[in-house]
Write an enzyme that holds these catalytic residues in place. Structure first.
Site, PDB file in Angstrom:
ATOM      1  N   CYS A 205       6.444   5.634   9.198  1.00 23.29           N
ATOM      2  CA  CYS A 205       6.872   4.788   8.077  1.00 23.29           C
ATOM      3  C   CYS A 205       8.329   5.005   7.665  1.00 23.29           C
ATOM      4  O   CYS A 205       9.164   4.129   7.864  1.00 23.29           O
ATOM      5  CB  CYS A 205       5.952   5.008   6.884  1.00 23.29           C
ATOM      6  SG  CYS A 205       4.230   4.712   7.299  1.00 23.29           S
TER       7      CYS A 205
ATOM      8  N   LYS B 143       7.722  -2.047  -1.483  1.00 26.33           N
ATOM      9  CA  LYS B 143       7.289  -1.058  -0.499  1.00 26.33           C
ATOM     10  C   LYS B 143       8.470  -0.434   0.247  1.00 26.33           C
ATOM     11  O   LYS B 143       8.587   0.787   0.343  1.00 26.33           O
ATOM     12  CB  LYS B 143       6.323  -1.726   0.495  1.00 26.33           C
ATOM     13  CG  LYS B 143       5.831  -0.834   1.615  1.00 26.33           C
ATOM     14  CD  LYS B 143       5.118   0.383   1.065  1.00 26.33           C
ATOM     15  CE  LYS B 143       4.893   1.435   2.122  1.00 26.33           C
ATOM     16  NZ  LYS B 143       3.735   1.205   2.939  1.00 26.33           N
TER      17      LYS B 143
ATOM     18  N   ARG C  82       4.298  10.295  15.591  1.00 27.24           N
ATOM     19  CA  ARG C  82       5.348   9.285  15.686  1.00 27.24           C
ATOM     20  C   ARG C  82       6.614   9.810  14.994  1.00 27.24           C
ATOM     21  O   ARG C  82       6.557  10.257  13.867  1.00 27.24           O
ATOM     22  CB  ARG C  82       4.894   7.968  15.027  1.00 27.24           C
ATOM     23  CG  ARG C  82       3.883   7.211  15.851  1.00 27.24           C
ATOM     24  CD  ARG C  82       3.400   5.977  15.142  1.00 27.24           C
ATOM     25  NE  ARG C  82       2.628   6.319  13.959  1.00 27.24           N
ATOM     26  CZ  ARG C  82       2.219   5.437  13.036  1.00 27.24           C
ATOM     27  NH1 ARG C  82       2.529   4.169  13.157  1.00 27.24           N
ATOM     28  NH2 ARG C  82       1.512   5.827  11.999  1.00 27.24           N
TER      29      ARG C  82
ATOM     30  N   GLU D 283       0.858  -1.186   0.000  1.00 30.25           N
ATOM     31  CA  GLU D 283       0.000   0.000   0.000  1.00 30.25           C
ATOM     32  C   GLU D 283       0.893   1.235   0.000  1.00 30.25           C
ATOM     33  O   GLU D 283       1.893   1.272   0.706  1.00 30.25           O
ATOM     34  CB  GLU D 283      -0.835  -0.046   1.284  1.00 30.25           C
ATOM     35  CG  GLU D 283      -1.719   1.136   1.516  1.00 30.25           C
ATOM     36  CD  GLU D 283      -2.761   1.297   0.425  1.00 30.25           C
ATOM     37  OE1 GLU D 283      -3.508   0.340   0.173  1.00 30.25           O
ATOM     38  OE2 GLU D 283      -2.801   2.389  -0.179  1.00 30.25           O
TER      39      GLU D 283
ATOM     40  N   LYS E  89      11.281   4.264  10.368  1.00 28.74           N
ATOM     41  CA  LYS E  89      11.425   2.863  10.798  1.00 28.74           C
ATOM     42  C   LYS E  89      11.656   1.934   9.607  1.00 28.74           C
ATOM     43  O   LYS E  89      12.334   0.914   9.726  1.00 28.74           O
ATOM     44  CB  LYS E  89      10.238   2.409  11.647  1.00 28.74           C
ATOM     45  CG  LYS E  89       8.939   2.267  10.900  1.00 28.74           C
ATOM     46  CD  LYS E  89       8.291   0.898  11.081  1.00 28.74           C
ATOM     47  CE  LYS E  89       6.938   0.874  10.415  1.00 28.74           C
ATOM     48  NZ  LYS E  89       6.694  -0.093   9.405  1.00 28.74           N
TER      49      LYS E  89
HETATM   50  C1  UGA Z   1       5.056   7.558   3.360  1.00 27.61           C
HETATM   51  C2  UGA Z   1       5.083   7.341   1.845  1.00 27.61           C
HETATM   52  O1  UGA Z   1       5.140   8.608   1.184  1.00 27.61           O
HETATM   53  C3  UGA Z   1       3.836   6.578   1.372  1.00 27.61           C
HETATM   54  O2  UGA Z   1       3.899   6.325  -0.021  1.00 27.61           O
HETATM   55  C4  UGA Z   1       3.771   5.261   2.141  1.00 27.61           C
HETATM   56  O3  UGA Z   1       2.599   4.521   1.788  1.00 27.61           O
HETATM   57  C5  UGA Z   1       3.731   5.552   3.633  1.00 27.61           C
HETATM   58  O4  UGA Z   1       4.914   6.293   4.015  1.00 27.61           O
HETATM   59  C6  UGA Z   1       3.709   4.228   4.359  1.00 27.61           C
HETATM   60  O5  UGA Z   1       4.727   3.532   4.364  1.00 27.61           O
HETATM   61  O6  UGA Z   1       2.640   3.825   4.830  1.00 27.61           O
HETATM   62  P1  UGA Z   1       3.773   9.270   4.966  1.00 27.61           P
HETATM   63  O7  UGA Z   1       4.581   8.672   6.060  1.00 27.61           O
HETATM   64  O8  UGA Z   1       2.321   9.487   5.158  1.00 27.61           O
HETATM   65  O9  UGA Z   1       3.924   8.383   3.633  1.00 27.61           O
HETATM   66  O10 UGA Z   1       4.400  10.703   4.666  1.00 27.61           O
HETATM   67  P2  UGA Z   1       5.206  11.402   3.499  1.00 27.61           P
HETATM   68  O11 UGA Z   1       4.302  12.253   2.703  1.00 27.61           O
HETATM   69  O12 UGA Z   1       6.026  10.413   2.767  1.00 27.61           O
HETATM   70  O13 UGA Z   1       6.168  12.362   4.339  1.00 27.61           O
HETATM   71  C7  UGA Z   1       7.146  11.797   5.211  1.00 27.61           C
HETATM   72  C8  UGA Z   1       7.959  12.863   5.870  1.00 27.61           C
HETATM   73  O14 UGA Z   1       8.853  13.451   4.942  1.00 27.61           O
HETATM   74  C9  UGA Z   1       7.173  14.018   6.487  1.00 27.61           C
HETATM   75  O15 UGA Z   1       7.697  14.265   7.773  1.00 27.61           O
HETATM   76  C10 UGA Z   1       7.433  15.172   5.544  1.00 27.61           C
HETATM   77  O16 UGA Z   1       7.379  16.407   6.213  1.00 27.61           O
HETATM   78  C11 UGA Z   1       8.835  14.862   5.075  1.00 27.61           C
HETATM   79  N1  UGA Z   1       9.157  15.473   3.756  1.00 27.61           N
HETATM   80  C12 UGA Z   1       8.504  15.076   2.637  1.00 27.61           C
HETATM   81  C13 UGA Z   1      10.174  16.419   3.678  1.00 27.61           C
HETATM   82  O17 UGA Z   1      10.802  16.783   4.698  1.00 27.61           O
HETATM   83  N2  UGA Z   1      10.487  16.947   2.451  1.00 27.61           N
HETATM   84  C14 UGA Z   1       9.831  16.583   1.321  1.00 27.61           C
HETATM   85  O18 UGA Z   1      10.183  17.107   0.240  1.00 27.61           O
HETATM   86  C15 UGA Z   1       8.819  15.635   1.419  1.00 27.61           C
END
Ligand code: UGA
Length: 436
Positions: free
Chosen positions: A261, A205, A330, A149, A264
């Site tokens: 995500c 993934k 988290r 996912e 970890k």
């Molecule tokens: C992430 C992945 O993007 C999803 O595709 C995946 O399904 C999910 O993990 C998972 O494994 O379930 P998510 O953890 O919701 O999704 O968040 P992201 O949008 O990926 O952002 C992660 C972190 O990166 C945030 O703290 C965000 O602020 C940071 N980020 C993101 C940056 O610091 N810079 C960026 O350019 C983009």
């Protein structure tokens, strides 16, 4: 189709409601009675746009119900395993015990033609072990497939219903056909579909999350260089991002990535590769993790330098969740920095549009404030930790009249630098050379 989903956290609750919206009949199972009761009462236990409406819709048309027990009136067509795989307490590897316990409970209630589908993020090799264990308990060869996912918190339902691809890993045609049937409305729209073997599906993934984490740390590494060389990492990201082999997404420098995500998953990936004897292949992910941690430390150092010491200084952290439109804290960079500052003796006030409820009475050293204007009062330093749109809309002149000292660190590079500077603020934007 009759569907059962085990685990009702971010992934399981969203997936259950997405399946109900596609017209399937869903039974969601979770051992946590509070979660189940809350869902049956029409309340999602976390903040996720659109999910409350989807829940109300499926409760009222009877397409989803939630329970703690594995008693299902008749064996489902498909079962999705959506339980968590957190980092183990003792190390960096993923704890897959919930996957196995869910599998063993399910093995007692499924039929030989039920297809069990893993959606949880697992170390490669887990599915084979799970299939063997489930088959031993069930007394017949269990059909198992893997279907990673890719939903993001904040846009979870939308991502589930309109994914950019569907990946299915299976050992047999029967399982993949069932999965194609369940996702028919999505596949009929021409959504890219990748059919692979099971280990590849498991790896897809973690590889995707490792790549995304690497992109963020790459630009944060450039920010480190920019900060000592007078360059500007935001302009640099723009310039390299126009090359469509690089792309401009996930190149926002700041206080780094957090959440349940990315952090970890990269640690679990390294641990699994080491177990497989190929640790060196992904040892760079340790650097990705270190770069990410250094950005948090950098903000604490900056705060200390700017204030000439942190003891008894008033600091406001705007935002606590790891990203906007979520109340998930988290491994949140904003929360981590707030705690480090409090630890160093600062009086830290925290504001977040939704996460204070989830914070509850944890971390009593942080002073809570529900109103942004009230939170500004007497602050020596403001830090923007999460880029909620409400913060981007703050009027710098009026906000400046409330604080004791017009000093702000933009940890997400979202503020209008010129407007804040024109209102008399000293603005420090990470990785940028725009400081006044
Ligand atoms: C992430 C992945 O993007 C999803 O595709 C995946 O399904 C999910 O993990 C998972 O494994 O379930 P998510 O953890 O919701 O999704 O968040 P992201 O949008 O990926 O952002 C992660 C972190 O990166 C945030 O703290 C965000 O602020 C940071 N980020 C993101 C940056 O610091 N810079 C960026 O350019 C983009």
């Amino acid at each position: 189709m009759k569907i059962c989903s085990v685990g009702l956290g971010y992934l399981g609750a969203t997936h259950s409601l997405a399946m109900a919206r596609l017209g399937h009949e869903v039974v969601g199972i979770d051992s946590d009675a509070t979660k189940v009761d809350s869902l049956n009462a029409g309340r999602v236990a976390f903040h996720e746009p659109g999910l409350d409406e989807a829940l109300r819709e499926s409760l009222s048309n009877g397409s989803a119900k939630f329970q703690t027990s594995f008693d299902i009136p008749e064996p489902p067509d498909l079962v999705f395993i959506c339980v968590g795989t957190p980092q183990t307490g003792s190390g960096k590897s993923a704890d897959i015990s919930f996957v196995f316990s869910a599998g063993e409970s399910l093995a007692k209630v499924i039929a030989p033609e039920t297809v069990v589908v893993g959606k949880s993020t697992v170390p490669v090799g887990t599915a084979t072990a799970l299939r063997d264990r489930m088959s031993a308990v069930a007394g017949f060869p269990v059909h198992l497939a893997w279907n990673p996912e890719f939903l993001r918190e904040g846009t979870a339902l939308e991502d589930s219903l309109n994914p950019d691809r569907i990946v299915i890993g299976s050992w047999d045609d029967f399982s993949s056909q069932k999965l194609k049937e369940v996702y028919k409305p999505i596949l009929d729209r021409g959504t890219p579909f990748v059919e692979v073997d099971v280990p590849t599906a498991e790896l897809v993934k973690v590889a995707a999350n490792a790549f995304l984490a690497t992109k963020v740390s790459f630009i944060n590494a450039m920010a480190e260089i920019a900060e000592v060389s007078g360059a500007d990492a935001v302009e640099l990201a723009k310039a390299i991002g126009y090359d469509d082999r690089i792309g401009n997404k996930f190149l926002r420098n700041g206080i780094g990535f957090g959440g349940g995500c990315l952090p970890k998953d990269i640690r679990g990936f390294v641990a699994r590769a080491e177990e497989l004897g190929v640790g060196e292949a992904v040892s760079f992910l340790k650097d990705v993790d270190s770069i990410n941690q250094r950005r948090r430390a950098r903000v604490v150092t900056l705060a200390d330098q700017e204030l000439g010491g942190l003891k008894d200084r008033n600091v406001l952290m705007l935002g606590l969740s790891f990203k906007p439109d979520s109340d998930d804290m988290r491994d949140s960079p904003a929360l981590d920095i707030a705690l480090r500052l409090a630890q160093a003796g600062a009086r830290v006030t925290v504001h977040d549009p939704v996460s204070l409820v989830a914070l509850g009475d944890q971390h009593p050293e942080l002073i809570r404030e529900q109103d942004v204007s009230a939170s500004a009062k007497d602050q020596d330093l403001v830090i923007l930790g999460t880029e909620w749109s409400e913060y981007k809309a703050i009027e710098p002149k009026a906000f400046g009249d409330l604080v004791a000292n017009k000093l702000i660190i933009d940890g997400r590079n979202v503020l209008d630098v010129a407007a804040w500077q024109a209102a008399g603020w000293r603005l420090i934007a990470l990785g940028r050379n725009v400081h006044n």
